[in-house]
Design a protein around this motif. Structure first.
Motif, PDB file in Angstrom:
ATOM      1  N   PRO A   1       1.006  -2.274   9.482  1.00  0.00           N
ATOM      2  CA  PRO A   1       2.101  -1.969   8.552  1.00  0.00           C
ATOM      3  C   PRO A   1       3.379  -2.673   9.020  1.00  0.00           C
ATOM      4  O   PRO A   1       3.647  -2.760  10.225  1.00  0.00           O
ATOM      5  N   LEU A   2       4.170  -3.147   8.067  1.00  0.00           N
ATOM      6  CA  LEU A   2       5.375  -3.905   8.396  1.00  0.00           C
ATOM      7  C   LEU A   2       6.623  -3.066   8.148  1.00  0.00           C
ATOM      8  O   LEU A   2       6.640  -2.209   7.262  1.00  0.00           O
ATOM      9  N   LYS A   3       7.662  -3.358   8.912  1.00  0.00           N
ATOM     10  CA  LYS A   3       8.968  -2.752   8.687  1.00  0.00           C
ATOM     11  C   LYS A   3      10.012  -3.849   8.796  1.00  0.00           C
ATOM     12  O   LYS A   3       9.763  -4.919   9.358  1.00  0.00           O
ATOM     13  N   THR A   4      11.193  -3.578   8.245  1.00  0.00           N
ATOM     14  CA  THR A   4      12.255  -4.570   8.201  1.00  0.00           C
ATOM     15  C   THR A   4      12.549  -5.144   9.587  1.00  0.00           C
ATOM     16  O   THR A   4      12.605  -4.405  10.573  1.00  0.00           O
ATOM     17  N   ASN A   5      12.728  -6.460   9.615  1.00  0.00           N
ATOM     18  CA  ASN A   5      13.038  -7.245  10.819  1.00  0.00           C
ATOM     19  C   ASN A   5      11.843  -7.462  11.730  1.00  0.00           C
ATOM     20  O   ASN A   5      12.003  -7.990  12.836  1.00  0.00           O
ATOM     21  N   ASP A   6      10.635  -7.091  11.296  1.00  0.00           N
ATOM     22  CA  ASP A   6       9.447  -7.450  12.058  1.00  0.00           C
ATOM     23  C   ASP A   6       9.281  -8.970  12.045  1.00  0.00           C
ATOM     24  O   ASP A   6       9.475  -9.621  11.007  1.00  0.00           O
ATOM     25  N   THR A   7       8.896  -9.515  13.187  1.00  0.00           N
ATOM     26  CA  THR A   7       8.670 -10.962  13.290  1.00  0.00           C
ATOM     27  C   THR A   7       7.177 -11.246  13.174  1.00  0.00           C
ATOM     28  O   THR A   7       6.371 -10.652  13.892  1.00  0.00           O
ATOM     29  N   ILE A   8       6.823 -12.145  12.263  1.00  0.00           N
ATOM     30  CA  ILE A   8       5.427 -12.522  12.018  1.00  0.00           C
ATOM     31  C   ILE A   8       5.246 -13.978  12.445  1.00  0.00           C
ATOM     32  O   ILE A   8       6.048 -14.843  12.080  1.00  0.00           O
ATOM     33  N   ARG A   9       4.190 -14.226  13.224  1.00  0.00           N
ATOM     34  CA  ARG A   9       3.900 -15.606  13.632  1.00  0.00           C
ATOM     35  C   ARG A   9       2.497 -15.997  13.226  1.00  0.00           C
ATOM     36  O   ARG A   9       1.536 -15.276  13.483  1.00  0.00           O
ATOM     37  N   MET A  10       2.396 -17.145  12.542  1.00  0.00           N
ATOM     38  CA  MET A  10       1.114 -17.733  12.159  1.00  0.00           C
ATOM     39  C   MET A  10       1.142 -19.188  12.593  1.00  0.00           C
ATOM     40  O   MET A  10       1.939 -19.974  12.067  1.00  0.00           O
ATOM     41  N   GLY A  11       0.302 -19.545  13.532  1.00  0.00           N
ATOM     42  CA  GLY A  11       0.320 -20.912  14.041  1.00  0.00           C
ATOM     43  C   GLY A  11       1.657 -21.210  14.690  1.00  0.00           C
ATOM     44  O   GLY A  11       2.140 -20.480  15.561  1.00  0.00           O
ATOM     45  N   ASN A  12       2.327 -22.296  14.232  1.00  0.00           N
ATOM     46  CA  ASN A  12       3.639 -22.670  14.751  1.00  0.00           C
ATOM     47  C   ASN A  12       4.763 -22.186  13.856  1.00  0.00           C
ATOM     48  O   ASN A  12       5.920 -22.588  14.046  1.00  0.00           O
TER      49      ASN A  12
ATOM     50  N   GLU B   1       0.854  -1.179   0.000  1.00  0.00           N
ATOM     51  CA  GLU B   1       0.000   0.000   0.000  1.00  0.00           C
ATOM     52  C   GLU B   1       0.893   1.232   0.000  1.00  0.00           C
ATOM     53  O   GLU B   1       1.489   1.575   1.015  1.00  0.00           O
ATOM     54  N   GLY B   2       0.997   1.878  -1.151  1.00  0.00           N
ATOM     55  CA  GLY B   2       1.880   3.031  -1.265  1.00  0.00           C
ATOM     56  C   GLY B   2       3.321   2.615  -1.126  1.00  0.00           C
ATOM     57  O   GLY B   2       3.820   1.770  -1.870  1.00  0.00           O
ATOM     58  N   GLU B   3       4.010   3.155  -0.151  1.00  0.00           N
ATOM     59  CA  GLU B   3       5.427   2.863   0.057  1.00  0.00           C
ATOM     60  C   GLU B   3       5.666   1.870   1.187  1.00  0.00           C
ATOM     61  O   GLU B   3       6.777   1.774   1.700  1.00  0.00           O
ATOM     62  N   GLN B   4       4.626   1.143   1.593  1.00  0.00           N
ATOM     63  CA  GLN B   4       4.818   0.184   2.667  1.00  0.00           C
ATOM     64  C   GLN B   4       4.021  -1.078   2.399  1.00  0.00           C
ATOM     65  O   GLN B   4       3.095  -1.100   1.592  1.00  0.00           O
ATOM     66  N   PHE B   5       4.406  -2.148   3.088  1.00  0.00           N
ATOM     67  CA  PHE B   5       3.675  -3.406   3.035  1.00  0.00           C
ATOM     68  C   PHE B   5       2.851  -3.535   4.310  1.00  0.00           C
ATOM     69  O   PHE B   5       3.340  -3.241   5.408  1.00  0.00           O
ATOM     70  N   VAL B   6       1.608  -3.982   4.167  1.00  0.00           N
ATOM     71  CA  VAL B   6       0.682  -4.080   5.286  1.00  0.00           C
ATOM     72  C   VAL B   6       0.160  -5.506   5.370  1.00  0.00           C
ATOM     73  O   VAL B   6      -0.231  -6.088   4.352  1.00  0.00           O
ATOM     74  N   ILE B   7       0.157  -6.077   6.560  1.00  0.00           N
ATOM     75  CA  ILE B   7      -0.354  -7.437   6.757  1.00  0.00           C
ATOM     76  C   ILE B   7      -1.739  -7.378   7.378  1.00  0.00           C
ATOM     77  O   ILE B   7      -1.999  -6.566   8.270  1.00  0.00           O
TER      78      ILE B   7
END
Length: 279
Positions: free
Chosen positions: A247-258, A221-227
């Motif tokens: 909105p996401l930024k570099t080195n963000d940790t995402i967890r889905m399930g395990n 979305e524009g200049e950023q990625f959004v989850i």
């Protein structure tokens, strides 16, 4: 308060202001649920009704406190027990409402009909329609005459048009833990993530039983990625916090399930450093 009742619970209820506590709980629960559901456009008919009922059955205790001689000891005792149940009912309604049990969003997508969170600008399930715009050139095309007919004809420009070589805005995720540890997945303009291997549902498949069939979506979305979390069973977490849209930024940790992954955003000048995707 002996004129109201003589048994221990009745004396405790009226004599120690427990009826006032129950009354306050009923008022707070009813008004908070009504106010918050209107503010956030949520639907919670069950807890709204139960909080109103809880308040209603405590009110007779308030009346008896003001005018204790209007009821017999037996009726006062019955109203004390009913009022206690009403206070507990109001408290339970407020707790379950705040926990989101049996609470649904009042917003729905006009295209797919799925519920939407009020903070979403657009539906994360179907997304905006892709539009193609025609580009008109305002530069005149040089004219020349045909050697055979003498009629002016169009001539292509003498110089080749230079196309912009600016690198695209890229991003990828690296799987840190789970069934796909070590793999790298490049992100698209819209990347759908889930357990279902059907390519029409997911672009990025995670073979994890704790991941929903359609779990999340990452969109540029524009200049950023959004989850976005797509109403998954076990939710989506960014840096340990449960999210609906983030909105996401570099080195963000995402967890889905395990499965845990790290988001990396590649700036234009670093696009040559993007690792190849290993699906």
């Amino acid at each position: 308060m002996s004129t109201i009742g003589t048994d221990s619970f009745t004396r405790l209820w009226y004599g120690n202001w427990l009826w006032l506590v129950a009354l306050a709980l009923g008022i707070v629960a009813m008004f908070w649920i009504l106010f918050d559901s209107q503010r956030t456009n949520k639907k919670s008919v069950l807890w709204t009704v139960l909080s109103i009922v809880g308040l209603a059955v405590v009110l007779p205790s308030f009346v008896l406190q003001v005018a204790p001689n209007i009821a017999s000891p037996g009726l006062a005792k019955a109203l004390a027990y009913v009022g206690a149940v009403g206070g507990l009912l109001a408290l339970l309604s407020l707790i379950l409402y705040l926990a989101g049990v049996a609470v649904t969003s009042g917003l729905t997508c006009p295209q797919c009909g799925r519920p939407m969170d009020p903070s979403w600008d657009e539906c994360p399930y179907c997304g905006p329609e892709q539009k193609t715009e025609a580009v008109e050139s305002t530069e005149p095309i040089p004219q020349t005459e045909s050697a055979l007919t003498g009629v002016p004809v169009s001539r292509p420009p003498e110089r080749t048009m230079v196309i912009s070589t600016k690198s695209p805005h890229l991003a990828y995720v690296i799987i840190k833990s789970g069934t796909h540890t070590g793999r790298v997945f490049n992100l698209l303009e819209v990347t759908r993530i889930g357990r279902d291997p059907n390519p029409t549902l997911n672009d990025f498949v995670i073979d994890d039983p704790a991941v929903s069939s359609q779990h999340a979506k990452i969109k540029k979305e524009g200049e950023q990625f959004v989850i976005y979390d797509l109403a998954s069973t076990n939710h989506t977490y960014v840096n340990g916090e449960e999210i609906l849209r983030q909105p996401l930024k570099t080195n963000d940790t995402i967890r889905m399930g395990n499965t845990e992954m790290v988001f990396i955003e590649v700036k234009d000048e670093d696009s040559s450093k993007v690792p190849p995707a290993r699906d």
